[in-house]
Each structure stands twice: as structure tokens, then as C-alpha cells.
Scaffold this motif. Structure first.
Motif, PDB file in Angstrom:
ATOM      1  N   THR A   1      -0.470   7.745  -3.059  1.00  0.00           N
ATOM      2  CA  THR A   1      -0.330   8.111  -4.471  1.00  0.00           C
ATOM      3  C   THR A   1       0.063   9.581  -4.671  1.00  0.00           C
ATOM      4  O   THR A   1       0.393   9.981  -5.780  1.00  0.00           O
TER       5      THR A   1
ATOM      6  N   THR B   1       0.860  -1.174   0.000  1.00  0.00           N
ATOM      7  CA  THR B   1       0.000   0.000   0.000  1.00  0.00           C
ATOM      8  C   THR B   1       0.899   1.227   0.000  1.00  0.00           C
ATOM      9  O   THR B   1       1.900   1.272   0.715  1.00  0.00           O
TER      10      THR B   1
ATOM     11  N   HIS C   1     -10.295   1.286   1.135  1.00  0.00           N
ATOM     12  CA  HIS C   1     -10.636   0.557  -0.066  1.00  0.00           C
ATOM     13  C   HIS C   1     -10.540  -0.927   0.239  1.00  0.00           C
ATOM     14  O   HIS C   1      -9.799  -1.341   1.106  1.00  0.00           O
TER      15      HIS C   1
ATOM     16  N   GLY D   1      -5.606  -2.769  -6.248  1.00  0.00           N
ATOM     17  CA  GLY D   1      -5.981  -2.136  -7.498  1.00  0.00           C
ATOM     18  C   GLY D   1      -5.676  -2.950  -8.737  1.00  0.00           C
ATOM     19  O   GLY D   1      -6.309  -2.773  -9.761  1.00  0.00           O
TER      20      GLY D   1
ATOM     21  N   GLU E   1      -6.913   6.093   3.035  1.00  0.00           N
ATOM     22  CA  GLU E   1      -8.159   6.005   2.284  1.00  0.00           C
ATOM     23  C   GLU E   1      -8.664   4.574   2.406  1.00  0.00           C
ATOM     24  O   GLU E   1      -7.894   3.627   2.266  1.00  0.00           O
TER      25      GLU E   1
ATOM     26  N   ARG F   1      -8.727   7.062  -9.843  1.00  0.00           N
ATOM     27  CA  ARG F   1      -9.455   6.046  -9.072  1.00  0.00           C
ATOM     28  C   ARG F   1      -8.958   5.953  -7.631  1.00  0.00           C
ATOM     29  O   ARG F   1      -9.722   5.678  -6.712  1.00  0.00           O
ATOM     30  N   PHE F   2      -7.662   6.179  -7.436  1.00  0.00           N
ATOM     31  CA  PHE F   2      -7.039   6.113  -6.109  1.00  0.00           C
ATOM     32  C   PHE F   2      -6.316   7.426  -5.845  1.00  0.00           C
ATOM     33  O   PHE F   2      -5.097   7.508  -5.955  1.00  0.00           O
TER      34      PHE F   2
ATOM     35  N   SER G   1      -4.578   7.225 -10.790  1.00  0.00           N
ATOM     36  CA  SER G   1      -4.542   8.320  -9.813  1.00  0.00           C
ATOM     37  C   SER G   1      -5.931   8.926  -9.620  1.00  0.00           C
ATOM     38  O   SER G   1      -6.255   9.408  -8.537  1.00  0.00           O
TER      39      SER G   1
ATOM     40  N   GLU H   1      -5.609   9.078  -3.204  1.00  0.00           N
ATOM     41  CA  GLU H   1      -4.766   9.211  -2.017  1.00  0.00           C
ATOM     42  C   GLU H   1      -3.914   7.984  -1.748  1.00  0.00           C
ATOM     43  O   GLU H   1      -2.733   8.111  -1.441  1.00  0.00           O
ATOM     44  N   GLU H   2      -4.511   6.809  -1.802  1.00  0.00           N
ATOM     45  CA  GLU H   2      -3.809   5.593  -1.412  1.00  0.00           C
ATOM     46  C   GLU H   2      -4.234   4.427  -2.288  1.00  0.00           C
ATOM     47  O   GLU H   2      -5.390   4.351  -2.702  1.00  0.00           O
ATOM     48  N   MET H   3      -3.300   3.531  -2.560  1.00  0.00           N
ATOM     49  CA  MET H   3      -3.558   2.402  -3.437  1.00  0.00           C
ATOM     50  C   MET H   3      -2.818   1.180  -2.909  1.00  0.00           C
ATOM     51  O   MET H   3      -1.728   1.303  -2.356  1.00  0.00           O
ATOM     52  N   THR H   4      -3.405   0.000  -3.084  1.00  0.00           N
ATOM     53  CA  THR H   4      -2.757  -1.257  -2.732  1.00  0.00           C
ATOM     54  C   THR H   4      -2.563  -2.075  -4.001  1.00  0.00           C
ATOM     55  O   THR H   4      -3.493  -2.221  -4.790  1.00  0.00           O
TER      56      THR H   4
END
Length: 160
Positions: free
Chosen positions: A49, A46, A132, A136, A130, A63-64, A61, A66-69
Motif C-alpha cells: 500500500t 496482494t 493478515h 480486505g 505484513e 487499516r493496512f 490505508s 503496508e500490505e493489503m489483499t
């Protein structure tokens, strides 16, 4: 006289966080060197972004924001690791993409195969995560092992 310890002039929190991030870099470097993951190992990573140096496609960016895994498991390519960042090719909705992620942007590193986890505060990013539900990228989701824990949680919030 107060019961609070004096503020340290040595940045212990930064030193520990850098050392733990080196663990992530070393693990990813081993995968880069061998060209694959041993046994059932796989990683959930994680990251924030919005940290400078993060390079992801615009649709991700958006779709995510702030934060993405992401998951490093079966379908990844071109993993490259240096002292400051890593890059990896992953597929999102069937669309191949290359992501560049500075280690300072990583907030969580998990290997569910051995119930290992490291948590970080992203360098240069606002606090908070964030919510989720799923990673992703298009990789299958593995179930974590429920027989114990090797979680290292480091809180770098400064008392004022």
C-alpha cells in the motif's frame, strides 16, 4: 578463486519480474474485456500500500499501512487495466471504493480455482510482508484446491 558467480551486468531479475507482471496484466485485461470471470476463477491480489501510485481510501490505508489483499470474484465493478496499473471498484464493510494499484506494487497474485500463484517483490517498497488473515474487501473467501501446485516463486534478492 571464489565459488560465487560474478555479478551479472544484465538485470535478469528485473526482466523476469516485468515479464511475470505482464501475465497479471494480461489476465486482468481479459476479465475487463469480457466483463466477468470465467468458470470458478477468482483472484487474490496482494499489494504494498506504500508504493507510489497506489490510491486507496484513507480508512483502508490506516487499516493496512503496508500490505493489503483483495479478492476479485463476485462483487467488483469498473475494472480498468492499462500497461502500468489497474483500477477496480470493491466494497469494504459495505462502503464502495475505487482502488488504483500499479502492477509494480503487486506482491502476490493467486487464482485458487486452478492453484496458480505468482509472487513478486514490490517495486520501490521495503522488503517483507505484513501478516493478515483475510482479504480486505467484502467478497466471500474460497478454499484453495489441494491437489498439486503451479506456484512460480521468484526471489529477486541480490547477493552482495
Amino acid at each position: 578463486m571464489t565459488d560465487e558467480p560474478p555479478e551479472s551486468l544484465i538485470p535478469y531479475d528485473e526482466i523476469v519480474q516485468e515479464a511475470l507482471r505482464e501475465v497479471v496484466g494480461r489476465v486482468l485485461h481479459e476479465v475487463e474485456k469480457t466483463g466477468g470471470l470465467p468458470g470458478g476463477h477468482h483472484f487474490y491480489i496482494t499489494f504494498n500500500t506504500r508504493v507510489p501510485g497506489v490510491e486507496i481510501p484513507r480508512h483502508l490505508s490506516e487499516r493496512f499501512p503496508e500490505e493489503m489483499t483483495i479478492v476479485i470474484q463476485h462483487r467488483f465493478w469498473d475494472l480498468k487495466v492499462d500497461d502500468e496499473q489497474f483500477s477496480v471498484g470493491l466494497s469494504f464493510g459495505g462502503v464502495p471504493s475505487i482502488l488504483v494499484i500499479p502492477f509494480g506494487a503487486v506482491t502476490d497474485f493467486v487464482d485458487p480455482a486452478v492453484d496458480f500463484s505468482l509472487k513478486f517483490q514490490a517495486n520501490g517498497a521495503p522488503e517483507g510482508h505484513e501478516d493478515h488473515d483475510e482479504p480486505g474487501n467484502d467478497l466471500p473467501v474460497a478454499e484453495p484446491i489441494e491437489d498439486g501446485s503451479n506456484v512460480v516463486s521468484v526471489d529477486f534478492t541480490r547477493k552482495k
